[in-house]
Motif scaffolding. Structure first.
Motif, PDB file in Angstrom:
ATOM      1  N   GLU A  81      28.479 -65.416 -40.409  1.00  6.79           N
ATOM      2  CA  GLU A  81      29.232 -66.420 -39.663  1.00  6.79           C
ATOM      3  C   GLU A  81      28.313 -67.522 -39.158  1.00  6.79           C
ATOM      4  OE1 GLU A  81      32.985 -64.635 -37.584  1.00  6.79           O
ATOM      5  OE2 GLU A  81      31.446 -65.079 -36.101  1.00  6.79           O
ATOM      6  N   LEU A 112      30.653 -59.289 -41.586  1.00  7.21           N
ATOM      7  CA  LEU A 112      31.232 -60.639 -41.556  1.00  7.21           C
ATOM      8  C   LEU A 112      30.478 -61.521 -40.555  1.00  7.21           C
ATOM      9  CD1 LEU A 112      35.046 -59.774 -41.670  1.00  7.21           C
ATOM     10  CD2 LEU A 112      33.656 -60.717 -43.526  1.00  7.21           C
ATOM     11  N   CYS A 138      31.779 -57.976 -48.200  1.00 10.66           N
ATOM     12  CA  CYS A 138      31.673 -57.162 -46.985  1.00 10.66           C
ATOM     13  C   CYS A 138      32.696 -56.024 -47.022  1.00 10.66           C
ATOM     14  CB  CYS A 138      31.887 -58.019 -45.733  1.00 10.66           C
ATOM     15  SG  CYS A 138      30.455 -59.019 -45.273  1.00 10.66           S
ATOM     16  N   ASP A 139      33.913 -56.360 -47.457  1.00 12.41           N
ATOM     17  CA  ASP A 139      34.980 -55.353 -47.585  1.00 12.41           C
ATOM     18  C   ASP A 139      34.555 -54.199 -48.475  1.00 12.41           C
ATOM     19  OD1 ASP A 139      37.377 -55.453 -46.279  1.00 12.41           O
ATOM     20  OD2 ASP A 139      38.224 -57.026 -47.565  1.00 12.41           O
ATOM     21  N   SER A 141      34.839 -68.556 -48.982  1.00  8.75           N
ATOM     22  CA  SER A 141      34.854 -67.555 -47.921  1.00  8.75           C
ATOM     23  C   SER A 141      35.256 -66.188 -48.478  1.00  8.75           C
ATOM     24  CB  SER A 141      35.796 -67.980 -46.799  1.00  8.75           C
ATOM     25  OG  SER A 141      37.081 -68.169 -47.312  1.00  8.75           O
ATOM     26  N   ASP A 142      35.978 -66.183 -49.603  1.00  7.54           N
ATOM     27  CA  ASP A 142      36.359 -64.912 -50.222  1.00  7.54           C
ATOM     28  C   ASP A 142      35.153 -64.088 -50.651  1.00  7.54           C
ATOM     29  OD1 ASP A 142      39.487 -65.546 -51.975  1.00  7.54           O
ATOM     30  OD2 ASP A 142      39.037 -64.933 -49.933  1.00  7.54           O
ATOM     31  N   GLN A 196      34.038 -62.249 -47.585  1.00  2.00           N
ATOM     32  CA  GLN A 196      35.072 -61.278 -47.191  1.00  2.00           C
ATOM     33  C   GLN A 196      35.125 -60.117 -48.194  1.00  2.00           C
ATOM     34  OE1 GLN A 196      37.443 -61.633 -44.423  1.00  2.00           O
ATOM     35  NE2 GLN A 196      37.845 -59.488 -44.925  1.00  2.00           N
ATOM     36  N   GLU A 197      35.200 -60.460 -49.470  1.00  2.00           N
ATOM     37  CA  GLU A 197      35.331 -59.424 -50.510  1.00  2.00           C
ATOM     38  C   GLU A 197      34.113 -58.511 -50.561  1.00  2.00           C
ATOM     39  OE1 GLU A 197      36.082 -61.102 -54.364  1.00  2.00           O
ATOM     40  OE2 GLU A 197      38.044 -61.885 -53.709  1.00  2.00           O
TER      41      GLU A 197
END
Ligand SMILES: *[C@@H]1O[C@H](CO)[C@@H](O)[C@H](O)[C@H]1NC(C)=O
Ligand SMILES: *[C@@H]1O[C@H](CO)[C@@H](O)[C@H](O)[C@H]1NC(C)=O
Length: 178
Positions: free
Chosen positions: A49, A45, A28-29, A21-22, A25-26
């Protein structure tokens, strides 16, 4: 011994899940920070999903391929939505023409995205870039068509949505090239 095995299995499992999942997250961040005008973090995100393929993605390149597939699916879905709007017999001739143009544009966008995906797989980033950028013209040109006729577009929300969705593989691809 058994407890130790179980707890290390649980630990291993948790580590794997968090690593997976990182990536989403990473990436997209990073995209939202580097390109805030184009990529919104929450939108990015949510685009991954509930996608089982996204859950097992381990690299940015995986996410590029997945997000291209998502965009292709959305182009198809836009086509169906437009077809159902065209079923309405009370729609005027001008609105009908605009909707027909949009349908054509989204069909072309689907082809652009498919060629873009193939080019990306072949590491031809230049072509992939051109094709995905071309796909992003569809929602803009579709929206402009209604504006030029002084009509309220029935697709504003969906056009914006497709634009943002298709910006994801484009921005992610820049990170793969670096
Ligand atoms: C894709 O397109 C539809 C239009 O049929 C839209 O309503 C929907 O929100 C879009 N899906 C995603 C995942 O963005
Ligand atoms: C059909 O189109 C008319 C005219 O644009 C609109 O007023 C009406 O709500 C539409 N009907 C449906 C079922 O979408």
């Amino acid at each position: 011994m058994k407890n130790f095995l179980i707890s290390s299995l649980v630990f291993f499992h948790l580590t794997l899940v968090s690593v997976r999942s990182d990536v989403i997250q990473e990436t997209c961040d990073k995209a939202a920070r580097g390109d805030p005008a184009t990529i919104r973090l929450d939108f990015c995100l949510s685009a991954f999903e509930g996608n089982p393929k996204a859950k097992s993605a381990t690299s940015v390149a995986d996410l590029v391929e997945i997000s291209i597939e998502t965009s292709i699916a959305n182009a198809t879905s836009m086509g169906s939505l437009i077809t159902s709007l065209l079923d309405n017999k009370s729609i005027g001739i001008f609105a009908r023409n605009c909707l027909e143009d949009c349908s054509e544009l989204y069909s072309l966008a689907g082809s652009n995205l498919r060629r873009g995906g193939k080019a990306f797989e072949g590491k031809d980033f230049g072509t992939a870039n051109i094709e995905i950028t071309a796909a992003m013209d569809a929602p803009v040109t579709c929206e402009d068509g209604f504006k030029e006729k002084g009509l309220v577009s029935p697709l504003t929300k969906e056009n914006k949505n497709f634009f943002q969705l298709t910006a994801i593989p484009l921005v992610f691809m820049k990170m793969v090239q670096k």
